[in-house]
Design a protein around this motif. Structure first.
Motif, PDB file in Angstrom:
ATOM      1  N   VAL A  17       0.841  -1.199   0.000  1.00 30.86           N
ATOM      2  CA  VAL A  17       0.000   0.000   0.000  1.00 30.86           C
ATOM      3  C   VAL A  17       0.874   1.245   0.000  1.00 30.86           C
ATOM      4  O   VAL A  17       1.953   1.266   0.615  1.00 30.86           O
ATOM      5  CB  VAL A  17      -0.955  -0.004   1.223  1.00 30.86           C
ATOM      6  N   ARG A  19       0.288   5.710   0.216  1.00 30.78           N
ATOM      7  CA  ARG A  19      -0.703   6.767   0.446  1.00 30.78           C
ATOM      8  C   ARG A  19      -0.026   8.119   0.431  1.00 30.78           C
ATOM      9  O   ARG A  19       0.946   8.347   1.152  1.00 30.78           O
ATOM     10  CB  ARG A  19      -1.414   6.563   1.791  1.00 30.78           C
ATOM     11  N   THR A  57      -1.685  -3.371   5.594  1.00 25.25           N
ATOM     12  CA  THR A  57      -2.642  -3.521   4.500  1.00 25.25           C
ATOM     13  C   THR A  57      -3.264  -2.207   4.051  1.00 25.25           C
ATOM     14  O   THR A  57      -3.843  -2.132   2.959  1.00 25.25           O
ATOM     15  CB  THR A  57      -3.777  -4.456   4.932  1.00 25.25           C
ATOM     16  N   GLY A  58      -3.204  -1.163   4.890  1.00 17.70           N
ATOM     17  CA  GLY A  58      -3.836   0.098   4.534  1.00 17.70           C
ATOM     18  C   GLY A  58      -3.226   1.260   5.294  1.00 17.70           C
ATOM     19  O   GLY A  58      -2.673   1.091   6.392  1.00 17.70           O
ATOM     20  N   CYS A  60      -4.238   5.557   5.996  1.00 14.41           N
ATOM     21  CA  CYS A  60      -5.080   6.721   5.722  1.00 14.41           C
ATOM     22  C   CYS A  60      -4.564   7.914   6.505  1.00 14.41           C
ATOM     23  O   CYS A  60      -3.964   7.773   7.576  1.00 14.41           O
ATOM     24  CB  CYS A  60      -6.553   6.462   5.998  1.00 14.41           C
ATOM     25  N   THR A  69      -2.592   3.221  10.260  1.00 19.75           N
ATOM     26  CA  THR A  69      -2.291   2.037   9.455  1.00 19.75           C
ATOM     27  C   THR A  69      -3.148   0.865   9.916  1.00 19.75           C
ATOM     28  O   THR A  69      -3.510   0.757  11.091  1.00 19.75           O
ATOM     29  CB  THR A  69      -0.812   1.632   9.592  1.00 19.75           C
ATOM     30  N   CYS A  99      -8.665  -3.043   5.113  1.00 16.42           N
ATOM     31  CA  CYS A  99      -8.775  -1.736   4.471  1.00 16.42           C
ATOM     32  C   CYS A  99      -9.167  -0.683   5.500  1.00 16.42           C
ATOM     33  O   CYS A  99      -9.711  -0.997   6.573  1.00 16.42           O
ATOM     34  CB  CYS A  99      -9.786  -1.761   3.321  1.00 16.42           C
ATOM     35  N   SER A 122     -12.727   1.122   9.351  1.00 15.65           N
ATOM     36  CA  SER A 122     -11.903  -0.028   8.964  1.00 15.65           C
ATOM     37  C   SER A 122     -12.786  -1.204   8.577  1.00 15.65           C
ATOM     38  O   SER A 122     -13.873  -1.396   9.112  1.00 15.65           O
ATOM     39  CB  SER A 122     -10.974  -0.434  10.117  1.00 15.65           C
ATOM     40  N   SER A 152     -12.727  -3.755   0.481  1.00 13.67           N
ATOM     41  CA  SER A 152     -12.487  -2.361   0.103  1.00 13.67           C
ATOM     42  C   SER A 152     -13.568  -1.463   0.690  1.00 13.67           C
ATOM     43  O   SER A 152     -14.686  -1.911   0.968  1.00 13.67           O
ATOM     44  CB  SER A 152     -12.448  -2.222  -1.425  1.00 13.67           C
ATOM     45  N   TYR A 279      -1.414   3.720  -6.994  1.00 14.74           N
ATOM     46  CA  TYR A 279      -2.026   4.634  -6.038  1.00 14.74           C
ATOM     47  C   TYR A 279      -1.815   6.078  -6.484  1.00 14.74           C
ATOM     48  O   TYR A 279      -0.703   6.464  -6.871  1.00 14.74           O
ATOM     49  CB  TYR A 279      -1.411   4.447  -4.639  1.00 14.74           C
TER      50      TYR A 279
END
Length: 317
Positions: A17, A19, A57-58, A60, A69, A99, A122, A152, A279
């Motif tokens: 990932v 961002r 995995t993610g 934001c 995370t 996600c 989440s 997702s 991304y």
């Protein structure tokens, strides 16, 4: 699409990932369990954060310098990128957290959620969606009506009709009201896991799936979608750049689609390299995760496109 001369090298295993955090800064995470923060103008690694026990995995971004995370270790961690360690750990999920998405809604939302400042949501393999904020370690609310693991998420931050859209690891697309937290609609328009959900324009949203399709949805999510791609390699990630829809496929390809003309306009073959995700960064660059590193591409040729043109690149059709 054109590759820039910037690459990000420093992860010890696959990067899952990326961002963009603004101001030329990007955060990345993956199988080596760390989050790296980079300067994408020169490719320099700024800082490495450790704390997760499994794959990240993610990622934001919240307000200021706060970042969250998610991980296969069933947890989420809140960080300040100017700090050195995690601020708070969220550990109520009972399976991998797959996600994460920012959920700072300005319009009317459910009273159950309280203050939406620095709120995020989440999704997990435990089939639950949880709401959190940066102040409490406990979840604010849980949605648990999915029949399959969550793959997702996207938050439609409309002042009048805020929605949460979730895609499952089967083929379900669930539409939730953020006013009532009720499940409004359920679609099975895809045949396989939904790998991406994104806003294309004020009135159109896009989803992708491992069933090889790109679907365009009206923003009210009341009707079946229009399909603009139905064959080729299965799609593992999605990015929207102005009028362009970028997807990465199982065949070491990045495809660029014109979402207005609804046709493919470019294909980039990375020659048998494993593409783990694409991304969006700023208005004209994307990060492409390839194995244990990240390569930066531009959707515009810097040799022939002037700065004045870049400034007029449409971001909301």
């Amino acid at each position: 699409m054109y590759e820039t001369n910037v690459g990000l090298y420093g992860h010890k295993s696959c990067v899952m990932v990326s961002r963009y955090l603004g101001n030329g800064i990007v955060a990345t995470g993956g199988l080596d369990k760390v989050m790296n923060v980079w300067n994408i103008e020169n490719g320099n690694l700024i800082k490495t954060f450790t704390g997760h026990k499994d794959c990240i995995t993610g990622i934001c971004s919240l307000s200021g310098s706060l970042v969250v995370t998610s991980s296969d270790d069933k947890s989420l961690i809140l960080w300040d990128i100017h700090g050195v360690s995690g601020i708070r750990c969220y550990d109520e999920h009972t399976a991998s957290v797959t996600c994460i998405f920012t959920c700072m809604i300005k319009g009317p939302v459910s009273k159950s959620l309280g203050n939406t400042h620095n709120m995020f949501v989440s999704g997990s393999s435990d089939k639950c969606i949880k709401f959190w904020n940066d102040k409490k370690g406990k979840s604010l609310f849980t949605l648990n009506k999915s029949n399959a693991p969550i793959r997702s998420l996207y938050v439609k931050d409309d002042d009048e009709n805020p929605l949460l859209i979730s895609g499952s690891n089967s083929n379900e697309l669930l539409i939730w009201s953020l006013k009532t937290l009720d499940l409004l609609r359920k679609f099975s328009s895809h045949q396989d896991p939904i790998t991406g959900i994104a806003k294309f324009s004020k009135d159109i949203y896009v989803t992708t799936s491992m069933d090889k399709t790109i679907c365009l949805w009206k923003s009210n999510f009341e009707d079946e979608p229009e399909r603009i791609r139905e064959n080729g390699g299965f799609i593992n990630s999605l990015a929207v750049m102005g009028r362009y829809i970028l997807i990465s496929t199982a065949f070491s390809m990045i495809e660029v689609w014109d979402g207005i003309k609804k046709q493919k306009v470019d294909t980039i073959n990375l020659m048998n390299q494993i593409i783990l995700g694409v991304y969006p960064l700023d208005s004209f660059r994307v990060a492409v995760n390839i194995g244990n590193h990240i390569r930066i591409f531009s959707v515009l040729d810097p040799k022939v496109i002037t700065l004045s043109y870049l400034e007029t690149l449409p971001l909301d059709i």
